[in-house]
Design a protein around this motif. Structure first.
Motif, PDB file in Angstrom:
ATOM      1  N   VAL B  17       0.955  -1.165   0.101  1.00 19.52           N
ATOM      2  CA  VAL B  17       0.061   0.032  -0.207  1.00 19.52           C
ATOM      3  C   VAL B  17       0.924   1.318   0.042  1.00 19.52           C
ATOM      4  N   HIS B  18       1.896   1.340   0.718  1.00 19.23           N
ATOM      5  CA  HIS B  18       2.855   2.091   1.138  1.00 19.23           C
ATOM      6  C   HIS B  18       3.616   2.769  -0.323  1.00 19.23           C
ATOM      7  N   GLU B  19       3.854   1.427  -0.906  1.00 21.00           N
ATOM      8  CA  GLU B  19       4.553   1.621  -2.455  1.00 21.00           C
ATOM      9  C   GLU B  19       3.752   2.198  -3.404  1.00 21.00           C
ATOM     10  N   ILE B  20       2.410   1.798  -3.365  1.00 25.23           N
ATOM     11  CA  ILE B  20       1.398   2.098  -4.321  1.00 25.23           C
ATOM     12  C   ILE B  20       1.178   3.656  -4.085  1.00 25.23           C
ATOM     13  N   LEU B  21       0.978   4.180  -3.071  1.00 24.45           N
ATOM     14  CA  LEU B  21       1.034   5.306  -2.738  1.00 24.45           C
ATOM     15  C   LEU B  21       2.125   6.651  -3.164  1.00 24.45           C
ATOM     16  N   THR B  22       3.250   5.948  -2.890  1.00 21.73           N
ATOM     17  CA  THR B  22       4.367   6.407  -3.228  1.00 21.73           C
ATOM     18  C   THR B  22       4.513   6.787  -4.868  1.00 21.73           C
ATOM     19  N   LEU B  23       4.226   5.534  -5.389  1.00 23.12           N
ATOM     20  CA  LEU B  23       4.262   5.481  -6.740  1.00 23.12           C
ATOM     21  C   LEU B  23       3.267   6.454  -7.553  1.00 23.12           C
ATOM     22  N   LEU B  24       2.041   6.385  -6.808  1.00 22.00           N
ATOM     23  CA  LEU B  24       1.170   7.280  -7.746  1.00 22.00           C
ATOM     24  C   LEU B  24       1.371   8.883  -7.440  1.00 22.00           C
ATOM     25  N   ARG B  25       2.065   8.993  -6.229  1.00 16.26           N
ATOM     26  CA  ARG B  25       2.646  10.566  -6.171  1.00 16.26           C
ATOM     27  C   ARG B  25       3.674  10.672  -6.837  1.00 16.26           C
ATOM     28  N   SER B  26       4.339   9.724  -7.473  1.00 17.41           N
ATOM     29  CA  SER B  26       5.709  10.149  -8.420  1.00 17.41           C
ATOM     30  C   SER B  26       4.975  10.446  -9.919  1.00 17.41           C
ATOM     31  N   ARG B  27       3.789  10.144 -10.205  1.00 11.06           N
ATOM     32  CA  ARG B  27       3.250  10.238 -11.222  1.00 11.06           C
ATOM     33  C   ARG B  27       3.729   9.445 -12.511  1.00 11.06           C
ATOM     34  N   ARG B  28       4.527   8.324 -12.155  1.00 15.30           N
ATOM     35  CA  ARG B  28       5.055   7.598 -13.102  1.00 15.30           C
ATOM     36  C   ARG B  28       4.014   6.519 -13.546  1.00 15.30           C
ATOM     37  N   VAL B  29       3.235   6.365 -12.813  1.00 10.41           N
ATOM     38  CA  VAL B  29       2.015   5.439 -13.289  1.00 10.41           C
ATOM     39  C   VAL B  29       1.240   5.993 -14.374  1.00 10.41           C
ATOM     40  N   LEU B  30       1.013   7.148 -14.169  1.00  8.71           N
ATOM     41  CA  LEU B  30       0.319   8.072 -15.216  1.00  8.71           C
ATOM     42  C   LEU B  30       1.002   7.964 -16.494  1.00  8.71           C
ATOM     43  N   ALA B  31       2.248   8.145 -16.455  1.00  8.79           N
ATOM     44  CA  ALA B  31       3.246   8.343 -17.534  1.00  8.79           C
ATOM     45  C   ALA B  31       3.176   6.992 -18.455  1.00  8.79           C
ATOM     46  N   VAL B  32       3.181   5.991 -17.675  1.00  7.72           N
ATOM     47  CA  VAL B  32       3.284   4.545 -18.266  1.00  7.72           C
ATOM     48  C   VAL B  32       1.720   4.191 -18.699  1.00  7.72           C
ATOM     49  N   LEU B  33       0.861   4.649 -17.933  1.00  7.43           N
ATOM     50  CA  LEU B  33      -0.511   4.515 -18.451  1.00  7.43           C
ATOM     51  C   LEU B  33      -0.791   5.130 -19.921  1.00  7.43           C
ATOM     52  N   ILE B  34      -0.214   6.329 -19.913  1.00  7.01           N
ATOM     53  CA  ILE B  34      -0.569   7.152 -21.086  1.00  7.01           C
ATOM     54  C   ILE B  34       0.398   6.647 -22.310  1.00  7.01           C
ATOM     55  N   LEU B  35       1.360   6.085 -22.097  1.00  7.38           N
ATOM     56  CA  LEU B  35       2.386   5.560 -23.164  1.00  7.38           C
ATOM     57  C   LEU B  35       1.559   4.260 -23.646  1.00  7.38           C
ATOM     58  N   TYR B  36       1.273   3.460 -22.676  1.00  9.74           N
ATOM     59  CA  TYR B  36       0.748   1.951 -23.110  1.00  9.74           C
ATOM     60  C   TYR B  36      -0.614   2.360 -23.843  1.00  9.74           C
ATOM     61  N   LEU B  37      -1.356   3.530 -23.357  1.00 12.17           N
ATOM     62  CA  LEU B  37      -2.682   3.502 -24.409  1.00 12.17           C
ATOM     63  C   LEU B  37      -2.173   3.916 -25.662  1.00 12.17           C
ATOM     64  N   ILE B  38      -1.230   5.098 -25.879  1.00 10.90           N
ATOM     65  CA  ILE B  38      -0.983   5.683 -27.005  1.00 10.90           C
ATOM     66  C   ILE B  38      -0.660   4.567 -28.223  1.00 10.90           C
ATOM     67  N   PHE B  39       0.510   3.722 -27.505  1.00 15.71           N
ATOM     68  CA  PHE B  39       0.963   2.741 -28.488  1.00 15.71           C
ATOM     69  C   PHE B  39       0.103   1.636 -28.724  1.00 15.71           C
ATOM     70  N   ALA B  40      -0.711   1.247 -27.807  1.00 14.91           N
ATOM     71  CA  ALA B  40      -1.799   0.263 -28.011  1.00 14.91           C
ATOM     72  C   ALA B  40      -2.992   0.944 -29.076  1.00 14.91           C
ATOM     73  N   VAL B  41      -3.364   1.974 -28.779  1.00 13.85           N
ATOM     74  CA  VAL B  41      -4.490   2.915 -29.702  1.00 13.85           C
ATOM     75  C   VAL B  41      -4.036   3.113 -30.966  1.00 13.85           C
ATOM     76  N   LEU B  42      -2.762   3.709 -31.094  1.00 19.03           N
ATOM     77  CA  LEU B  42      -2.078   3.816 -32.458  1.00 19.03           C
ATOM     78  C   LEU B  42      -1.922   2.510 -33.314  1.00 19.03           C
TER      79      LEU B  42
END
Lengths: 309, 306
Positions: B17-42
């Motif tokens: 839980v602590h790691e997830i909270l830390t990761l969410l705050r780092s915005r890396r998850v969002l970056a990865v989600l966007i990258l994955y979606l862009i590549f998958a959609v394109l």
């Protein structure tokens, strides 16, 4: 278990560099133990080995009856302030402290109360919501001390706890250490010998990875076997009388650069230091020598310099 | 389960839980989600557009050749045709009749799986290449290591990243399904949904395997600044090993071909296959790799100085 920490024939090397060599040391329970030594003497390595962060090359460390690599089993009975450690910058310090408390088995409510308690104890009750990235070095140090106070630790290891703190904060930390020492064993490393002498009951001096002395602070400073008298006069006559009374080998005089001198009288531990002090002072007063200060034993700084240079 | 193991599980959960909270705050998850979606959609849009383009050209050729218009659309339907099966089988490296039917009925599903197999290891890497070394280098691990075992710490971090991985791929699958529903040409939405569900389930052991590899690589490095390079090299070496079957079938090269069995990438082909046993064997292999990498990471962290 009479000792909180038992170190036996400990050796630690980093490549070809020997950081600790054949160190054996016992730290009694409920002692406030000072670990002293110059830079590179092996203090932080000893801390790391006691806390189980480092693996010994040879030898063993028993902490509260367990090998140091199994300390996690005690779930917070041993706590520590490591040197040069950071907290995750993006998290509020209170949530960090609550996380540590949760790992120690506290409920959400208990962990919230505990985080508030320790923050208050280090004088940072209003900084709980702050992210560690926004705190000063001194505040971070106090947060580090706060996490070491979580729960009810039986052994607290504090590596350079007052380094980088302003005098008021350093005073607060020293008071916390003394308070902790009433119920727990505290091991402190510091370059500030005055601090160590003030708060510690026991100590050890390391030099080049080896133990050069250990014992109570009184033993280290020869408190029961030496007195030092700072006098104004450099008159030789009373010094000669002191030499005749206590024996020349037991009286040492160092003349100060300006004026005055420090007279050191050593004696056997079975002799009463109060008797020796009274006798020496009587002789000096009879010769109308102005006495500025009298110390039982030498300062820790003097002992340290003798043992490490 | 005794009290101690329950306590360890609780500690693993707290770390996660602590790691997830830390990761969410780092915005890396969002970056990865966007990258994955862009590549998958394109990738999906490009693939569907290419299929439509081929169909259009075939239609024009047939109409010019005098084929009646009512027969043209049946003749030009690539999807489900033998040609399509052969193209897909060629890319997968299997025989056309070995492919699972879900990959033949919707143009979206195979491209999502293909793109995911290619991209996800790098996205997993981006998310966690430094997950242990950062704490070792900043020494914040020292605070935790006195309260929980290093194994618990690794497992907690692993769980956090596994949950984030599952969540990210699930979100992406749902978003891609919504996209598929809006696009013409995808008539059977239940087929697409079933296909995406299979893709998602298949990707879990695949992602966990690469997650284990990244955790291991982050315990092996000594400095954070070298963690990303090291992880990329490790990933590249394993992918190179999977290509070992292309080596000449003679002399020492013949023996080097066996290296491919030591690479998780070899076992991704099974995710495309029909039936239960074949895909399960490959999923089992990927799971075993995940386990092996994680145990190695625990072993390494337990032996290293902090």
């Amino acid at each position: 278990m009479s000792n909180a920490v038992e170190i036996k024939s400990l050796r630690k090397t980093y490549g070809k560099v020997v950081a600790l060599d054949n160190l054996s040391l016992d730290i009694p329970q409920k002692a406030v133990f000072g670990l002293l030594g110059p830079n590179g003497a092996g203090k932080s390595t000893t801390f790391g080995l006691m806390a189980g962060w480092l693996k010994p090359t040879k030898g063993e460390v028993q902490v509260l009856g367990l090998p140091s690599h199994q300390l996690a089993k005690l779930r917070g009975a041993v706590s520590a302030l490591p040197q040069d450690s950071d907290f995750p910058p993006a998290l509020a310090v209170e949530s960090q402290l609550r996380f540590f408390s949760r790992l120690m088995g506290m409920s959400p409510k208990e962990s919230r109360l505990e985080a508030s308690r320790v923050l208050e104890q280090v004088g940072l009750a209003n900084s709980g919501k702050a992210k560690s990235a926004h705190l000063s070095h001194g505040m971070l140090k106090r947060i580090g001390i706060a996490q070491a106070l979580l729960g009810n630790p039986q052994l607290v290891l504090l590596d350079e706890p007052t380094a980088g703190l302003d005098p008021a904060s350093a005073r607060q930390v020293k008071d916390i250490i003394v308070q902790l020492g009433q119920n727990a064993t505290v091991v402190v490393s510091s370059h500030n010998l005055v601090d160590i002498q003030e708060v510690c009951t026991h100590g050890a001096i390391l030099d080049h990875g080896k133990l050069t002395a250990s014992g109570t602070i009184d033993e280290l400073t020869d408190t029961g076997a030496q007195i030092q008298i700072l006098v104004e006069s450099q008159n030789e006559l009373p010094l000669r009388v002191l030499g005749e009374t206590f024996g020349d080998a037991h009286v040492d005089t160092k003349h100060q650069a300006g004026h005055g001198a420090i007279i050191t009288i050593t004696f056997d531990r079975h002799q009463k230091s109060s008797d020796i002090t009274a006798q020496a002072l009587r002789i000096l007063l009879e010769h109308k020598v102005a006495i500025i200060e009298v110390h039982r034993g030498k300062s820790l700084e003097t002992a340290y310099m003798e043992l490490t240079t | 389960m005794n009290e101690r193991s329950i306590s360890s599980l609780t500690q693993i959960w707290h770390v996660a839980v602590h790691e997830i909270l830390t990761l969410l705050r780092s915005r890396r998850v969002l970056a990865v989600l966007i990258l994955y979606l862009i590549f998958a959609v394109l990738g999906s849009l490009g693939y569907v557009a290419a299929l439509e383009q081929i169909e259009q050209q075939m239609r024009e050729v047939l109409l010019a050749g005098g084929t009646p218009p009512d027969q043209v659309s049946t003749t030009t339907s690539i999807l489900g045709s033998d040609a399509y099966k052969k193209i897909l089988a060629f890319f997968v490296g299997a025989k056309p009749d070995q492919l699972a039917s879900v990959f033949l009925e919707s143009p979206f599903v195979p491209v999502i799986l293909g793109a995911s197999l290619m991209l996800l290891p790098y996205l997993v890497l981006l998310l966690g290449y430094d997950l242990v070394i950062t704490e070792v280098e900043s020494r914040s691990i020292c605070y935790v290591a006195l309260r929980i075992s290093r194994s618990t710490l690794i497992l907690g971090k692993y769980l956090a990243h596994a949950l984030i991985f599952c969540g990210l791929t699930a979100v992406c699958s749902i978003m891609l399904l919504l996209l598929a529903m809006r696009l013409s040409g995808v008539t059977d939405q239940i087929t697409t949904a079933t296909g995406l569900l299979r893709v998602w389930v298949s990707l879990i052991p695949y992602g966990l395997c690469y997650l284990g590899m990244i955790v291991l690589s982050s315990t092996l490095v000594e400095k954070r600044r070298s963690a990303l390079t090291f992880a990329v090299v490790v990933l590249f070496v394993f992918q190179l090993m999977a290509w070992a079957h292309h080596l000449p079938n003679e002399g020492v090269w013949q023996w080097l071909q066996y290296l491919r069995w030591l690479s998780p990438s070899t076992y991704t082909d099974g995710l495309w296959l029909a039936g239960v046993v074949e895909p399960l064997i490959h999923v089992g292999a990927l799971t075993a790799f995940a386990l092996l990498f994680t145990v190695a990471a625990i072993f390494r962290l337990n032996r290293r100085d902090l």
